[in-house]
Design an enzyme around this catalytic site. Structure first.
Site, PDB file in Angstrom:
ATOM      1  N   ARG A   1      26.738  28.743  38.129  1.00 43.13           N
ATOM      2  CA  ARG A   1      26.991  27.560  38.979  1.00 43.13           C
ATOM      3  C   ARG A   1      28.000  27.896  40.069  1.00 43.13           C
ATOM      4  O   ARG A   1      27.889  27.468  41.208  1.00 43.13           O
ATOM      5  CB  ARG A   1      27.560  26.380  38.163  1.00 43.13           C
ATOM      6  CG  ARG A   1      26.775  25.945  36.945  1.00 43.13           C
ATOM      7  CD  ARG A   1      25.597  25.051  37.309  1.00 43.13           C
ATOM      8  NE  ARG A   1      24.547  25.765  37.992  1.00 43.13           N
ATOM      9  CZ  ARG A   1      23.691  26.637  37.417  1.00 43.13           C
ATOM     10  NH1 ARG A   1      23.754  26.916  36.138  1.00 43.13           N
ATOM     11  NH2 ARG A   1      22.756  27.240  38.133  1.00 43.13           N
TER      12      ARG A   1
ATOM     13  N   GLN B   1      31.061  12.541  40.699  1.00 44.26           N
ATOM     14  CA  GLN B   1      30.703  13.113  39.397  1.00 44.26           C
ATOM     15  C   GLN B   1      30.473  14.613  39.557  1.00 44.26           C
ATOM     16  O   GLN B   1      30.234  15.318  38.585  1.00 44.26           O
ATOM     17  CB  GLN B   1      29.414  12.464  38.876  1.00 44.26           C
ATOM     18  CG  GLN B   1      29.546  10.967  38.663  1.00 44.26           C
ATOM     19  CD  GLN B   1      28.181  10.326  38.441  1.00 44.26           C
ATOM     20  OE1 GLN B   1      27.665  10.300  37.330  1.00 44.26           O
ATOM     21  NE2 GLN B   1      27.577   9.821  39.494  1.00 44.26           N
ATOM     22  N   ASN B   2      30.521  15.080  40.798  1.00 48.32           N
ATOM     23  CA  ASN B   2      30.204  16.485  41.056  1.00 48.32           C
ATOM     24  C   ASN B   2      31.402  17.377  40.773  1.00 48.32           C
ATOM     25  O   ASN B   2      32.542  17.007  41.019  1.00 48.32           O
ATOM     26  CB  ASN B   2      29.752  16.662  42.505  1.00 48.32           C
ATOM     27  CG  ASN B   2      28.489  15.876  42.790  1.00 48.32           C
ATOM     28  OD1 ASN B   2      27.844  15.408  41.852  1.00 48.32           O
ATOM     29  ND2 ASN B   2      28.150  15.707  44.042  1.00 48.32           N
TER      30      ASN B   2
ATOM     31  N   ASP C   1      31.461  20.468  42.176  1.00 50.59           N
ATOM     32  CA  ASP C   1      31.674  21.329  43.347  1.00 50.59           C
ATOM     33  C   ASP C   1      32.775  20.739  44.231  1.00 50.59           C
ATOM     34  O   ASP C   1      33.266  19.631  43.988  1.00 50.59           O
ATOM     35  CB  ASP C   1      30.352  21.508  44.129  1.00 50.59           C
ATOM     36  CG  ASP C   1      29.852  20.208  44.760  1.00 50.59           C
ATOM     37  OD1 ASP C   1      30.628  19.546  45.479  1.00 50.59           O
ATOM     38  OD2 ASP C   1      28.670  19.847  44.543  1.00 50.59           O
TER      39      ASP C   1
ATOM     40  N   HIS D   1      34.150  14.297  36.492  1.00 54.31           N
ATOM     41  CA  HIS D   1      33.578  15.203  35.483  1.00 54.31           C
ATOM     42  C   HIS D   1      34.150  16.614  35.544  1.00 54.31           C
ATOM     43  O   HIS D   1      33.541  17.555  35.048  1.00 54.31           O
ATOM     44  CB  HIS D   1      32.047  15.233  35.608  1.00 54.31           C
ATOM     45  CG  HIS D   1      31.412  13.923  35.233  1.00 54.31           C
ATOM     46  ND1 HIS D   1      30.101  13.596  35.513  1.00 54.31           N
ATOM     47  CD2 HIS D   1      31.930  12.846  34.578  1.00 54.31           C
ATOM     48  CE1 HIS D   1      29.848  12.371  35.059  1.00 54.31           C
ATOM     49  NE2 HIS D   1      30.933  11.892  34.495  1.00 54.31           N
TER      50      HIS D   1
ATOM     51  N   THR E   1      23.126   9.417  42.855  1.00 56.98           N
ATOM     52  CA  THR E   1      23.294   9.505  41.398  1.00 56.98           C
ATOM     53  C   THR E   1      22.233   8.671  40.697  1.00 56.98           C
ATOM     54  O   THR E   1      21.892   7.583  41.152  1.00 56.98           O
ATOM     55  CB  THR E   1      24.708   9.071  40.938  1.00 56.98           C
ATOM     56  OG1 THR E   1      24.722   8.969  39.505  1.00 56.98           O
ATOM     57  CG2 THR E   1      25.152   7.765  41.537  1.00 56.98           C
ATOM     58  N   SER E   2      21.713   9.204  39.602  1.00 58.98           N
ATOM     59  CA  SER E   2      20.670   8.496  38.861  1.00 58.98           C
ATOM     60  C   SER E   2      21.258   7.345  38.044  1.00 58.98           C
ATOM     61  O   SER E   2      20.516   6.554  37.463  1.00 58.98           O
ATOM     62  CB  SER E   2      19.956   9.474  37.934  1.00 58.98           C
ATOM     63  OG  SER E   2      20.894  10.077  37.056  1.00 58.98           O
TER      64      SER E   2
HETATM   65  N1  APR Z   1      20.228  12.691  48.869  1.00 55.85           N
HETATM   66  C1  APR Z   1      20.712  11.749  48.012  1.00 55.85           C
HETATM   67  N2  APR Z   1      20.303  11.654  46.731  1.00 55.85           N
HETATM   68  C2  APR Z   1      19.388  12.515  46.295  1.00 55.85           C
HETATM   69  C3  APR Z   1      18.835  13.531  47.112  1.00 55.85           C
HETATM   70  C4  APR Z   1      19.288  13.595  48.467  1.00 55.85           C
HETATM   71  N3  APR Z   1      18.816  14.494  49.323  1.00 55.85           N
HETATM   72  N4  APR Z   1      17.948  14.233  46.364  1.00 55.85           N
HETATM   73  C5  APR Z   1      17.936  13.692  45.135  1.00 55.85           C
HETATM   74  N5  APR Z   1      18.810  12.655  45.079  1.00 55.85           N
HETATM   75  C6  APR Z   1      19.114  11.746  43.956  1.00 55.85           C
HETATM   76  C7  APR Z   1      18.042  11.624  42.898  1.00 55.85           C
HETATM   77  O1  APR Z   1      17.044  10.703  43.312  1.00 55.85           O
HETATM   78  C8  APR Z   1      18.851  11.112  41.712  1.00 55.85           C
HETATM   79  O2  APR Z   1      18.951   9.691  41.714  1.00 55.85           O
HETATM   80  O3  APR Z   1      20.247  12.234  43.284  1.00 55.85           O
HETATM   81  C9  APR Z   1      20.237  11.706  41.953  1.00 55.85           C
HETATM   82  C10 APR Z   1      20.592  12.843  41.027  1.00 55.85           C
HETATM   83  O4  APR Z   1      20.680  12.384  39.710  1.00 55.85           O
HETATM   84  P1  APR Z   1      21.162  13.323  38.529  1.00 55.85           P
HETATM   85  O5  APR Z   1      20.484  14.630  38.635  1.00 55.85           O
HETATM   86  O6  APR Z   1      21.008  12.567  37.277  1.00 55.85           O
HETATM   87  O7  APR Z   1      22.715  13.577  38.871  1.00 55.85           O
HETATM   88  P2  APR Z   1      23.973  12.659  38.553  1.00 55.85           P
HETATM   89  O8  APR Z   1      23.618  11.218  38.606  1.00 55.85           O
HETATM   90  O9  APR Z   1      25.071  13.132  39.431  1.00 55.85           O
HETATM   91  O10 APR Z   1      24.291  13.064  37.059  1.00 55.85           O
HETATM   92  C11 APR Z   1      25.395  12.499  36.433  1.00 55.85           C
HETATM   93  O11 APR Z   1      25.155  13.852  34.521  1.00 55.85           O
HETATM   94  O12 APR Z   1      24.561  15.850  33.725  1.00 55.85           O
HETATM   95  C12 APR Z   1      25.614  15.071  33.981  1.00 55.85           C
HETATM   96  O13 APR Z   1      27.832  15.614  34.307  1.00 55.85           O
HETATM   97  C13 APR Z   1      26.590  15.673  34.945  1.00 55.85           C
HETATM   98  O14 APR Z   1      27.825  14.596  36.711  1.00 55.85           O
HETATM   99  C14 APR Z   1      26.537  14.741  36.111  1.00 55.85           C
HETATM  100  C15 APR Z   1      26.055  13.455  35.509  1.00 55.85           C
END
Ligand code: APR
Length: 226
Positions: free
Chosen positions: A51, A81-82, A84, A99, A166-167
């Site tokens: 990573r 939550q990132n 980076d 996180h 974020t999802s």
């Molecule tokens: N711009 C904005 N959002 C985007 C893009 C983009 N170009 N591409 C994808 N996405 C969205 C997706 O549609 C999704 O809703 O980013 C979101 C990513 O979701 P996850 O992969 O679930 O990431 P996140 O919500 O940050 O995860 C939360 O889960 O695994 C743990 O600790 C980790 O901090 C992380 C936490």
């Protein structure tokens, strides 16, 4: 504002739950849990070493840059939550990492001993000043989120609340929006809008981070700038 992996997607850092998600074929519990660390620390260290390599090659994208620029007009606090540092690299001055942080390590004995990782690598045998193995300074599944209280305080006091990329499936972070006051305008920017319960003053912007934040910036400057 609250950001998730999606805001870094346009910088080439894969998200977790989109296709080609970041777990790289691993079960998340293998690489991001205390149990995983106990059973195979080398695998966990290697996962985060990879990573770091990816993060070292990444640059902030338009979304990060727009957020940093908004500090010229608003008091902006980024709750991310990132792990980076692209928000900081873009110039955001107040960033709270819910996180943890990819480029920090901490002692497995004394959580107060936190260190910068200079390059990409953290190895078995790298120890704190008391001689105990260092681990990634990351909040793993099943662990407390020490920054949450501070994040809730920020959400409660917000005059505008923006959620990007974020999802909203991982708690407690996903619940932050529920602490925002009723009267406050809330925006959710995502190309795949996550499930958000109906609430007052909510606007959904169905776009990627760069484009969505640029659009929001224009509308904020028009409607809210002091
Ligand atoms: N711009 C904005 N959002 C985007 C893009 C983009 N170009 N591409 C994808 N996405 C969205 C997706 O549609 C999704 O809703 O980013 C979101 C990513 O979701 P996850 O992969 O679930 O990431 P996140 O919500 O940050 O995860 C939360 O889960 O695994 C743990 O600790 C980790 O901090 C992380 C936490």
């Amino acid at each position: 504002m609250l950001s998730g992996a999606g805001i870094s997607a346009e910088s080439g850092i894969p998200t977790f739950r989109d296709a080609d998600g970041l777990w790289e074929g691993h079960d998340v519990m293998e690489v991001a849990s205390p149990q995983g660390w106990a059973s195979d620390p080398e695998l966990v260290l290697d996962f985060y070493n990879q990573r770091r390599k990816v993060a070292l090659d990444a640059k902030p994208n338009k979304g990060h840059l727009v957020l940093a620029e908004l500090e010229q007009h608003f008091e902006v606090t980024v709750i991310t939550q990132n792990i980076d540092h692209l928000h900081e690299q873009a110039g955001s001055s107040k960033v709270l990492h819910l996180h943890g942080e990819l480029f920090k390590s901490r002692s497995t004995k004394d959580p107060n001993l936190v260190y910068q990782i200079p390059g990409w690598e953290l190895k078995l045998g790298d120890v704190c000043e008391k001689g105990y193995q260092l681990r990634p300074h990351i909040v793993w599944f099943g662990e407390d989120v020490p920054m949450m209280e501070q994040a809730v305080g920020i959400a409660r006091q917000a005059d505008i609340f923006v959620v990007v990329g974020t999802s909203l499936v991982v708690y407690p972070a996903a619940g932050l929006i529920n602490f925002v006051e009723h009267r406050v305008p809330k925006y959710v920017i995502d190309p795949n809008i996550p499930d958000v319960q109906p609430m007052a003053n909510l606007t959904l912007i169905n776009k990627g981070g760069g484009e969505g934040l640029s659009q929001l910036r224009l509308s904020l400057l028009r409607n809210h700038a002091p």
